[in-house]
Design an enzyme around this catalytic site. Structure first.
Site, PDB file in Angstrom:
ATOM      1  N   ARG A 160       0.841  -1.195   0.000  1.00 60.81           N
ATOM      2  CA  ARG A 160       0.000   0.000   0.000  1.00 60.81           C
ATOM      3  C   ARG A 160       0.878   1.247   0.000  1.00 60.81           C
ATOM      4  O   ARG A 160       1.950   1.265   0.620  1.00 60.81           O
ATOM      5  CB  ARG A 160      -0.835  -0.022   1.272  1.00 60.81           C
ATOM      6  CG  ARG A 160      -1.810   1.120   1.451  1.00 60.81           C
ATOM      7  CD  ARG A 160      -2.912   1.090   0.473  1.00 60.81           C
ATOM      8  NE  ARG A 160      -4.081   1.834   0.937  1.00 60.81           N
ATOM      9  CZ  ARG A 160      -5.126   2.078   0.169  1.00 60.81           C
ATOM     10  NH1 ARG A 160      -5.150   1.684  -1.096  1.00 60.81           N
ATOM     11  NH2 ARG A 160      -6.174   2.731   0.638  1.00 60.81           N
ATOM     12  N   THR A 188     -10.099  -0.021  -9.777  1.00 61.06           N
ATOM     13  CA  THR A 188      -9.067  -0.828  -9.138  1.00 61.06           C
ATOM     14  C   THR A 188      -9.076  -2.078  -9.986  1.00 61.06           C
ATOM     15  O   THR A 188      -9.945  -2.235 -10.842  1.00 61.06           O
ATOM     16  CB  THR A 188      -9.519  -1.111  -7.685  1.00 61.06           C
ATOM     17  OG1 THR A 188      -9.467   0.108  -6.972  1.00 61.06           O
ATOM     18  CG2 THR A 188      -8.678  -2.144  -6.968  1.00 61.06           C
TER      19      THR A 188
HETATM   20  O1  DON Z   1      -8.019   0.980  -1.323  1.00 59.34           O
HETATM   21  C1  DON Z   1      -9.203   1.165  -1.517  1.00 59.34           C
HETATM   22  O2  DON Z   1     -10.081   0.666  -0.848  1.00 59.34           O
HETATM   23  C2  DON Z   1      -9.606   2.021  -2.696  1.00 59.34           C
HETATM   24  N1  DON Z   1      -8.556   2.935  -3.001  1.00 59.34           N
HETATM   25  C3  DON Z   1      -9.930   1.139  -3.834  1.00 59.34           C
HETATM   26  C4  DON Z   1     -10.421   1.913  -5.013  1.00 59.34           C
HETATM   27  C5  DON Z   1     -11.277   1.121  -5.886  1.00 59.34           C
HETATM   28  O3  DON Z   1     -11.542  -0.034  -5.680  1.00 59.34           O
HETATM   29  C6  DON Z   1     -11.873   1.831  -7.021  1.00 59.34           C
HETATM   30  N2  DON Z   1     -12.491   0.891  -7.911  1.00 59.34           N
HETATM   31  N3  DON Z   1     -13.476   0.621  -8.341  1.00 59.34           N
END
Ligand code: DON
Length: 563
Positions: A98, A375
């Site tokens: 992360r 994501t």
């Molecule tokens: O880490 C997280 O929970 C978010 N930054 C994830 C972002 C995400 O899944 C966007 N997608 N659809």
């Protein structure tokens, strides 16, 4: 953003749930290995690497680097990710790659003179960027658990960056939607536009600078990205677009190997991501609560099953927002949150007929909801029984919209996942508390939930999803569909999903997920319902006595392939 295929699938769901769905989506099948990802090129490369002697980790790392080339919306060098790994020798590992807050970050950095959170700064441009972690995660996974060399697994990504790949429908559409924001940043326009217009379907995207960066990583490993010129280039671009990242921030970044969250559920062992992601803790808490109720008796989509699922989600998300943050910086009561005794007490407080108002759970934190996307998840398994579940992201699609000049990759906008001001929602409506407040070097709380379910100690289900806070519930529901409702994997992925995240106090549901009487029934129990286009995009693999079944969620344009 919806493909024609998706639209057709949704229409079929509305007309006749089961039979038509199963005939539309057939799982991929294989006995030697399987990859399920959001991108057909990455999937094909993962399979090829296994055919050439690599294990599931080699395939996952190869696919990960390919996604950074062919899926720039979310695949990345400039973002972060989580790797859940089960090895055939029985050992399990969670790699936390992360992003971290830069050294110059501070708790109130997004709060303007009126005391409000400045969304623009938190979502677009240099100040939204966390220190990239994904490359260290990929390298660490390869070095510790891969069979092949980094050079070998990176060859396909390097070739694709150098020779180019063709833009597909989904990427063309995402480029189009983001294009006005691309125009704010000259380097983004330099790499991701064609004569000042967007790339179209079929255009060739050649990324020479990205190929150079990939070659450096392949040759030098960690030093190819976290040493030499790249940290300087990242810092220069970030600062030129309003950020505070220094070359030293990048040089100092390290991915961390952590103990996975492990919970038993109906005789299976569910392994998922510990903090800095909230995914594993929430999933475990929900499953622990749900073990008290006979979901199989009520069945998929029944009001009573949904009631218990929604109430379990509500309680786990309340704890997410109250307690969770980076365990290297704050004390998280993990043992208590994960204990069966805690779940017993939560389950005993669920009224079997009525919704619990969210305000009754932790009355001191509340808000409205915002939305955002992108994501990517991929799942891999090999014939030896190694399984890898990876979720990686830039946060929003194309992250901060800033591309590093001289390197050609997007930087994330992950700083939005911190609680910029406790109680104020981020783009996913998550509010968080001081446990997730901004501190230099700290990881922002995530919802990513790369998960591996073991049966008798061997991989049974490998899965994960994008979708911000919806990730947790998308993963949960596919898991319940397989374990409690005994659906074949294709059906488990296709049927409609719901989402509840404590605040806002609403049930979000996909088109076709709730039939008319169920909506009426839930409303009478006190739920407020709201339709949303999509909840997650799950990429999953199921191990059956015959072999591996892989399914790429029809909500996306991904692909599963086995051999
Ligand atoms: O880490 C997280 O929970 C978010 N930054 C994830 C972002 C995400 O899944 C966007 N997608 N659809």
């Amino acid at each position: 953003m919806f493909s024609l295929r998706r639209t057709i699938v949704v229409l079929l769901c509305l007309v006749s749930p089961s039979l038509s769905q199963i005939s539309v989506l057939k799982p991929a099948f294989g006995v030697n290995g399987m990859v399920s990802s959001s991108d057909s090129i990455a999937t094909a490369v993962g399979v090829r690497i296994m055919k050439e002697g690599g294990n599931a980790v080699d395939a996952a790392v190869a696919a990960g680097f390919v996604l950074a080339v062919t899926y720039p919306q979310a695949g990345n060098l400039g973002g972060g990710g989580y790797y859940m790994i089960h090895l055939a020798n029985g050992k399990d590992y969670a790699i936390d790659a992360r992003e971290t807050a830069p050294a110059a970050a501070s708790r109130n950095m997004y709060i303007d003179s009126t005391g409000s959170v400045d969304d623009a700064e938190e979502l677009v441009g240099g100040l939204s960027v966390g220190v990239p972690g994904n490359v260290d995660g990929l390298i660490l996974a390869e070095r510790k658990f891969g069979k092949l060399s980094l050079r070998k697994v990176m060859e396909p990504a390097i070739a694709l960056a150098k020779k180019g790949f063709r833009v597909n429908e989904r990427l063309a559409s995402d480029f189009k939607h983001a294009f006005d924001l691309f125009k704010k940043f000259p380097s983004t326009m330099k790499y991701f536009s064609k004569n000042d217009t967007t790339f179209r379907v079929g255009d060739l995207v050649v990324q020479k600078d990205l190929a150079k960066v990939l070659r450096k990583i392949a040759a030098q490993g960690r030093d190819g990205f976290y040493g030499g010129q790249i940290p300087e280039l990242i810092a220069k671009e970030d600062q030129a677009t309003g950020g505070v990242i220094t070359a030293k921030d990048v040089e100092d970044y390290h991915a961390v190997v952590r103990e996975p969250i492990s919970v038993t559920y109906h005789g299976c062992q569910v392994l998922s991501m510990p903090p800095s992601s909230s995914g594993g803790v929430c999933l475990a808490e929900i499953l622990n609560i749900l073990e008290h109720f006979d979901l199989a008796k009520y069945g998929y989509g029944a009001s009573q099953s949904l009631h218990y699922e929604l109430e379990a989600m509500r309680r786990a998300f309340a704890d997410r927002d109250k307690y969770l943050g980076d365990v290297d910086f704050v004390n998280v009561p993990l043992k208590r949150l994960l204990s069966k005794a805690y779940a017993d007490s939560l389950a005993s407080k669920i009224d079997p007929f009525s919704a619990t108002p969210s305000i009754d759970i932790y009355p001191d934190l509340i808000h409205p909801m915002k939305e955002g996307t992108h994501t990517t998840h991929y799942s891999v398994i090999d014939r030896e029984g190694n399984a890898v579940s990876v979720t990686t992201t830039l946060n929003s699609y194309f992250g901060s919209m800033v591309v590093v000049d001289g390197a050609g990759f997007f930087l994330n906008n992950e700083m939005d996942d911190f609680s910029a001001k406790p109680g104020t929602p981020n783009q996913f409506g998550a509010i968080g508390a001081t446990a997730n407040s901004i501190m230099a070097g700290k990881r922002m709380l995530s919802s990513m939930t790369p998960t591996i379910v073991l049966k008798d100690g061997h991989p049974y289900l490998v899965l994960g999803s994008p979708g911000g806070t919806k990730i947790i519930n998308a993963v949960l529901q596919v898991l319940l569909n397989v374990i409690d409702y005994h659906m074949p994997l294709a059906e488990a992925e296709m049927v409609g999903r719901v989402h509840m995240q404590w605040v806002p106090d609403k049930v979000f549901y996909e088109p076709g997920a709730l039939v008319y009487d169920v909506k009426e029934n839930l409303a009478s129990r006190g739920y407020t319902l709201e339709e949303v286009q999509q909840i997650g995009e799950v990429q999953a693999i199921l191990v059956t006595p015959k072999g591996f079944e892989g399914v790429a969620d029809p909500r996306g344009a991904g692909d599963a392939q086995g051999y």
